[in-house]
Design an enzyme around this catalytic site. Structure first.
Site, short mmCIF file in Angstrom:
data_model
loop_
_atom_site.label_atom_id
_atom_site.label_comp_id
_atom_site.label_asym_id
_atom_site.label_seq_id
_atom_site.Cartn_x
_atom_site.Cartn_y
_atom_site.Cartn_z
N ASP A 51 -9.14 -5.40 1.94
CA ASP A 51 -8.20 -6.15 1.33
C ASP A 51 -8.06 -7.46 1.74
O ASP A 51 -7.16 -8.19 1.32
CB ASP A 51 -7.06 -5.40 1.97
CG ASP A 51 -6.65 -3.93 1.62
OD1 ASP A 51 -7.10 -3.64 0.40
OD2 ASP A 51 -6.14 -3.13 2.22
N ASP B 4 0.83 -1.26 0.09
CA ASP B 4 0.02 0.10 -0.04
C ASP B 4 0.98 1.12 0.01
O ASP B 4 2.16 1.28 0.47
CB ASP B 4 -0.74 -0.25 1.21
CG ASP B 4 -2.10 -0.60 1.34
OD1 ASP B 4 -2.34 -1.04 0.28
OD2 ASP B 4 -2.67 -0.85 2.16
N ASP C 145 -4.79 -2.76 4.77
CA ASP C 145 -5.43 -2.43 5.99
C ASP C 145 -6.76 -2.44 5.96
O ASP C 145 -7.61 -2.97 6.99
CB ASP C 145 -5.09 -0.96 6.49
CG ASP C 145 -5.03 0.03 5.44
OD1 ASP C 145 -5.79 -0.36 4.24
OD2 ASP C 145 -4.38 1.14 5.50
#
Lengths: 321, 1007
Positions: B704, B359, B700
């Site tokens: 996901d 990310d 997070d």
């Protein structure tokens, strides 16, 4: 051990066919839809395992067997041959050196073999002496065993090879370790009724078997520490009256001191262990009678739980009439 | 086939989910609402009784935790996994032979019974141990995921009550205010300035406003629904609960994640490979010698007993437990470095990772807007963006800066929350949006007390930022008591601000804004925008005193003040800057051969800028677009292979086929996926896995979780991560920092190397345990080592040393080599097995045999006497067994001697294992390069090994069942030359490997 087909050793050959196949498989995987993928993978594992094994055993393209070419095999085998040759040489050398450090006449340690154990003759597979008086075939093996064992004690043999010693004292022979030692006579005739001379069946034909008791040989062991070791027998666990009378030969029931110490088989060549014969003249018939014979004397241990042959022996009579 | 449609499974998430529900259910909701709303007094809510009823029907408002395997199944799995089956077979054979021997009336029958029991105990104990280890590591996670129970403000029985969010039921009316987590899926019936952060659900980090208006058919898009587990950022709202627990949108995604199967971890595959290998060796040698012994006319029963011995000697009973301990030690070490590993095996997975899909926000970046650049006086200044800045060092002498700083300070509504005087500025909590916070902190760092400046320049009027104006304006009195003018300050979108200006301040002087200066502005604006930064323009105007006297009534509605012909002062640009440790970490990844792919929901330009600044896209590499721009040709004409970097937009990804995605992943080493939805992350992960990569994924959000599950190792963020993400992940990054992943990778690689050493160490002595049996069968010597004694080595002396190898430091920079190839670099390869088994193992056996023969020879049995004696030796009736000197031995005396032999063999193996332990410290380097004393734990291992042997030999020598005897002191040293030989030989091997890399020796001897 050779289970790893994709080892570094085999890495050297680029583009092995199974790699190529994998690539093709990969492309097929990409072309087919996602749903079909698992199916393809399942198929791959089944057919490929066999093919892979075959290839592993003998790969015609690279001329490899078990992932190695002939040259590679040759090298690795040569390496191991040399390595093992060296190791074998080293081992042999070490053993040789180790044996050199040993005294050829006396073992370095005698702590495990002493105090002495006890054995009986006849010995025919085990310690149950079972026979039927009326069937000679049932006791003949025992008689044969006795005769065989006593052959070395024949009076002629003893007189020829051994000397007469002074009874009642240790026959200690000093001097050079490597010098041949003399052995004391133990004539078969000493065993009288159990000598097999008068009664070649040792009483077995009459249901009064003789049993010979001998003490295990231990180099340098002075049995009894001055007083001869004696023997006594009784019924082990059971009715004392099952064993009514035993005659011992020699009558003293002892192993005379003159037979000790023993100097080892290399220098004490004609040594014959002293014996005590026990003539069981009245044993309960047609029943199992367990008998325990014990040595008694200084330094004799006869009550160790684990070792039932240390200073004692248990055997069972079953004499059929 | 389009990826978009490719997966039925995820369609659900993409929006068409709630459509049919809409009409019916909303009608129902409306009815509910009417029922529970007293039109005069506001909502009265459900009655407690009714709520209890619904609660009983629907269950608590909580996500069902993922279905856990029943404990008993886990336990039984440990009982049959690994070598256990082999040992069970051994135990079974023991009992069978016990039964047969008992029937035959053989005294020693009970030995086999005990042996069987011991084997069973070994399996059960190691099983319990493994189970305990697993349970322990699971517990760490369980305690971690336990959160403070959430509270919800609910209206029931016309009263406001604070209840646990778990007690919420459909139909409840809840009140929400800024900062709350939404306790369930709710439809809003009242909202005031309500904004929610849906990032955990959609990945978009922009706050979204919520109102009572129905704006979209899609429940995910409509403004009047707020979702469970998202956060309300500001404002207040009241809503009616429409879904609870697993029926919420989040709940459905979570259950989807649990549907994605867990792949076997690489280390699990390696261990399985190793188990198969050892079991294969054990079974084939066992069967071979079974056949040999049967054809040598041994009794079948004896042959079976030999078979048990061979199995026991071959199986490293303690090894799997050792591996578990080593992994958990590493897990502990990683936890200290902020990587909390949920699944022990994931420890190593991280080490073999070849692609990290990371990310951006929060992981690579600091997750806060920070002023990065300024433009004034026709010049771009760079600001410090590090985490703990205390000063700014750019040139602040210009008058323009004084003016600009005043605007920045005044035209800002953000304020520090009170009571944070001692907190570093950058860490203080601020009330206000991200940009204003950034500006506030920026000016606080430079000017000191901002609140004081603001109070000295009293605000008289203000127009807050709104999306139509795209500016923010405020009017202040000046701090100079002699200057009675008002100061109008304005900030906003640069082009809008410029439109309103007629002059520009250069070096503190107002100059007319001509086309040349406007051009300069454009260039600067484009440049800063090109860096992916959010740019704001600032301007001011001193209102003339005569027109706007002290008492002038400023009215923001009628705008009775000028908002044009202002003086442009400067630009400030902000970005969420990379964490300062990240560029270094990315660089490490690069040298470690790990591809870092950025997957973000952000704009491609921002994503690319961050990727460049952290090194995911290196300074020299270009994307296809960059090349096209440089060569001035259309994008289509550029050879895609020339570009090493690629920035892929989520929209493009949507239209890509799997092949196209594969091609991108294959051909570009530096990839950024921007504007991607969390669902696309899963597609990217699957794409990477098709390249045979071991993929680590960070995430997070709840959305996901499928990707985290699918990845070889899912890494959830400990701070920003949602529970669902943490549940799905294999690892939790406690500090959300990408750099921690890299230290994790390092540990993972180290443990792989060290496990190799551990296994090599453990396998070696198996040969020294096996040879006695083989020689015993073939040469009929007294048995050199007993089965029980073998177990004492495997589960006694060897355990601590093999764990100690887990503490070994790396031999070379493990972060400088490529990640291991899953298919080629096996944990246990041919070289390792062959070297351990056929070289060191054989030397060990020889040394042990020398001791064995020495012990017998010194007691009177010369080596040549021992050959072929087995039958008489083991005969219980022969109690006058003659030795080489003519002495006679009872059976028990022989047995005792045999035990001394066992002990001697055991002691020799132990002594030689010390040498084995030392040589296993390194695989390539000399021990002296590695340092003999650097790893203290090795020495603990050596001492423990010898201490255990001493205790067994002298302490428990009298316990006959254990078959140990007090051994004469000198026999401890017989094998020492062989121990030295092992060391010297291995040093020689390593020397040749170092000297002649790539040679025949290297290929065959390096494991």
């Amino acid at each position: 051990m050779d289970m790893n087909a994709t080892s570094r050793g085999a890495e050297g050959q680029p583009g092995s066919p199974h790699q190529k196949r994998e690539n093709k498989q990969g492309q097929r995987m990409q072309n087919s839809g996602r749903e079909g993928r698992e199916e393809v993978m399942a198929k791959k594992t089944w057919t490929d395992v066999i093919q892979e094994m075959k290839n592993f055993l003998w790969d015609p393209e690279n001329r490899t067997c078990l992932g190695r070419t002939a040259k590679s095999w040759g090298l690795i085998l040569l390496f191991y041959f040399i390595l093992y040759l060296c190791l074998a040489g080293l081992f042999a050398f070490c053993i040789y050196i180790m044996v050199l450090t040993l005294n050829p006449y006396t073992p370095t340690y005698r702590d495990r073999v002493a105090p002495p154990g006890v054995m009986i003759r006849p010995y025919v597979r085990g310690f149950t002496i079972a026979f039927n008086v009326s069937e000679s075939s049932s006791w003949l093996p025992y008689v044969d065993s006795m005769h065989h064992f006593l052959a070395a004690y024949n009076d002629t043999v003893q007189v020829e090879k051994n000397i007469e010693c002074i009874a009642g004292q240790y026959f200690i022979q000093e001097g050079d370790e490597s010098k041949q030692k003399r052995a004391c006579q133990f004539k078969r005739s000493l065993l009288q009724n159990c000598s097999g001379i008068e009664d070649p069946t040792f009483g077995y034909s009459r249901g009064q078997p003789c049993i010979l008791l001998k003490m295990n040989r231990i180099i340098g062991y002075q049995a009894g520490a001055g007083t001869p070791v004696s023997v006594d027998c009784r019924v082990q666990k059971g009715n004392e009256s099952d064993l009514r009378s035993v005659d011992f030969y020699p009558q003293s029931r002892t192993f005379d001191l003159m037979y000790y110490p023993y100097y080892g088989k290399h220098i004490h060549v004609n040594y014959t262990s002293p014996l005590v014969a026990m003539h069981f003249t009245d044993v309960k018939k047609n029943d199992f009678v367990p008998i325990q014979c014990k040595l008694n004397g200084k330094g004799i241990v006869n009550d160790v739980h684990n070792d039932r042959f240390l200073g004692r022996i248990i055997f069972t009579f079953n004499i059929g009439m | 086939e389009k990826i978009d449609e490719g997966d039925e499974r995820y369609k659900d998430l993409k929006g068409n989910k709630g459509k049919p529900k809409k009409k019916d259910e909303l009608k129902k909701e409306l009815e509910l609402l009417l029922k529970y709303t007293d039109m005069n007094h506001g909502p009265i809510g459900l009655s407690s009784a009714r709520a209890a009823e619904i609660l009983a029907r629907d269950g608590p408002n909580a996500l069902t935790p993922p279905k856990a395997t029943p404990e008993i199944i886990k336990f039984l799995k440990q009982m049959v996994g690994g070598f256990s089956i082999l040992l069970w077979v051994g135990a079974l054979f023991s009992w069978v032979s016990f039964g047969i021997q008992l029937a035959q009336g053989i005294d020693s029958a009970f030995d086999n019974l005990y042996l069987g029991v011991v084997l069973a105990l070994v399996v059960i104990l190691t099983g319990i141990f493994a189970y305990y280890q697993e349970a322990k590591s699971t517990n760490i996670m369980a305690s971690f995921s336990k959160m403070i129970p959430q509270q919800a403000l609910v209206i029931r029985d016309a009263e406001k009550k604070e209840i646990s969010a778990e007690q919420l039921v459909v139909g409840d009316i809840v009140e929400i205010k800024g900062g709350d987590r939404i306790p369930a899926d709710i439809r809003l019936i009242f909202a005031q300035g309500c904004k929610v952060d849906n990032s955990s659900l959609t990945g978009e980090s922009e706050p979204q406003s919520r109102s009572c208006d129905f704006t979209h058919e899609n429940p995910l898009e409509t403004k009047n629904i707020a979702f469970y587990s998202t956060t309300c950022l500001e404002g207040t709202a009241t809503g009616i609960v429409i879904n609870t627990g697993d029926r919420t949108v989040i709940g459905r995604i979570a259950s989807l994640a649990s549907g994605v199967g867990n792949e076997k971890t690489p280390i699990a595959i390696e261990i399985q490979h190793f188990v198969y290998m050892v079991a294969g060796v054990a079974i084939s040698i066992g069967i071979l010698f079974f056949i040999i012994s049967v054809s040598m006319r041994y009794k079948i029963l004896d042959s079976i007993i030999f078979l048990i011995g061979i199995i026991v000697a071959n199986v490293p009973e303690g090894l799997l437990a050792t591996v578990t301990v080593s992994l958990s030690l590493t897990a502990k070490r990683m936890a200290k470095k902020n990587c909390l590993v949920k699944n022990l095996e994931a420890v190593e997975t991280l080490g073999s990772t070849s692609i990290i899909c990371s990310d951006k926000t929060g992981t690579l970046t600091q997750n806060r807007m920070t002023v990065a650049h300024l433009w004034f006086d026709n010049q771009i200044f760079q600001a410090d963006t590090s985490e703990n800045q205390t000063t700014q060092t750019f040139d602040q002498s210009s008058q323009t800066w004084a003016a600009l700083s005043k605007i920045v300070t005044l035209c800002n509504r953000a304020e520090f929350r009170p009571g944070q005087e001692n907190v570093p500025i950058m860490k203080r909590i601020v009330g206000g949006d991200a940009s204003e916070t950034a500006l506030l902190k920026f000016s606080e760092v430079i000017l000191g007390d901002v609140m004081d400046v603001r109070s000295r320049n009293k605000k008289v009027a203000e127009i807050p930022f709104n999306s139509t104006n795209k500016y923010q304006l405020s009017i202040h009195e000046t701090e100079d008591p002699n200057d009675k003018r008002f100061l109008l300050v304005m900030k906003g979108a640069p082009e809008r601000i410029l439109e309103r200006c007629s002059t520009i301040m250069i070096n503190g002087k107002e100059e007319p804004l001509d086309s040349e200066k406007a051009e300069a502005f454009q260039t600067a604006y484009m440049e800063l925008g090109g860096l992916g930064e959010r740019v704001l323009g600032f301007c001011h105007l001193y209102l003339p005193e005569d027109e706007f006297p002290d008492t002038y009534p400023f009215d923001t509605d009628s705008m009775n003040f000028p908002t044009s012909n202002l003086c442009f002062v400067g630009l400030l640009s902000m970005i969420d800057p990379p964490r300062s440790t990240v560029p270094d970490a990315v660089c490490k990844c690069r040298s470690a051969g790990i591809k870092v792919i950025m997957v973000t929901g952000d704009h491609p330009i921002t994503a690319k800028a961050i990727a460049k600044s952290v090194g995911i896209i290196s300074a020299t590499s270009e994307t296809v677009e960059d090349i096209a721009k440089r060569l001035n040709v259309p994008v289509e004409h550029v050879n895609r292979r020339d570009a090493t970097a690629a920035v892929v937009n989520g929209m493009e990804l949507k239209d890509m086929t799997l092949e196209q995605l594969d091609e991108i992943l294959n051909n570009h080493s530096e990839i950024v996926f921007a504007r991607t939805s969390p669902q696309q992350k899963l597609i990217i992960v699957e794409g990477c896995q098709r390249q045979n990569a071991v993929v680590a994924v960070t995430g997070d959000g709840v959305n996901d979780s499928p990707a985290l599950k699918k990845a070889d190792i899912g890494i959830a963020m400990g701070i920003a991560g949602s529970d669902a993400a943490k549940n799905a992940a294999d690892m939790v990054l406690l500090d959300d920092n990408f750099a921690s992943i890299v230290t994790g990778v390092e540990e993972g690689r180290l443990i792989f190397d060290n496990l190799k050493k551990t296994i090599a160490y453990t396998l070696t002595k198996n040969i020294a345990e096996l040879c006695p049996f083989l020689i015993y069968i073939i040469a009929s010597i007294p048995l050199p080592i007993g089965t029980i004694t073998i177990l004492f080595i495997d589960l006694g002396t060897d355990i601590i040393p093999s764990v100690a190898l887990a503490y070994e430091k790396a031999e070379s920079d493990i972060m400088n080599r490529k990640p291991r190839n899953k298919k080629k670099d096996r944990l246990v390869n041919q070289q390792l097995a062959v070297y351990s088994y056929l070289q060191i193992g054989i030397i060990q056996s020889i040394g042990a045999f020398l001791t064995y023969f020495t012990v017998y020879a010194e007691q009177g049995f010369l080596p040549n006497t021992l050959l072929g004696v087995r039958v008489n030796w083991e005969n219980n009736y022969i109690n006058d067994f003659e030795d080489s000197y003519g002495q006679e031995w009872t059976k028990y005396q022989r047995t005792y001697l045999q035990w001394s032999g066992y002990t001697a063999f055991f002691v020799s193996i132990t002594i030689e294992q010390v040498a084995d332990l030392i040589i296993r410290k390194t695989r390539r380097n000399s021990i002296f390069q590695q340092g003999l004393f650097r790893n203290k734990v090795i020495w603990v291992g050596i001492f423990s090994q010898i201490a255990i042997a001493l205790i067994l030999c002298y302490g428990l020598g009298s316990v006959t069942a254990l078959n140990f005897t007090p051994l004469r002191v000198q026999y401890w040293f017989v094998a020492v030359p062989y121990a030295i030989l092992i060391w010297v030989y291995d040093e020689f091997r390593k020397l040749l490997i170092r000297r002649y890399p790539g040679s025949w020796w290297d290929k065959n001897m390096y494991y």
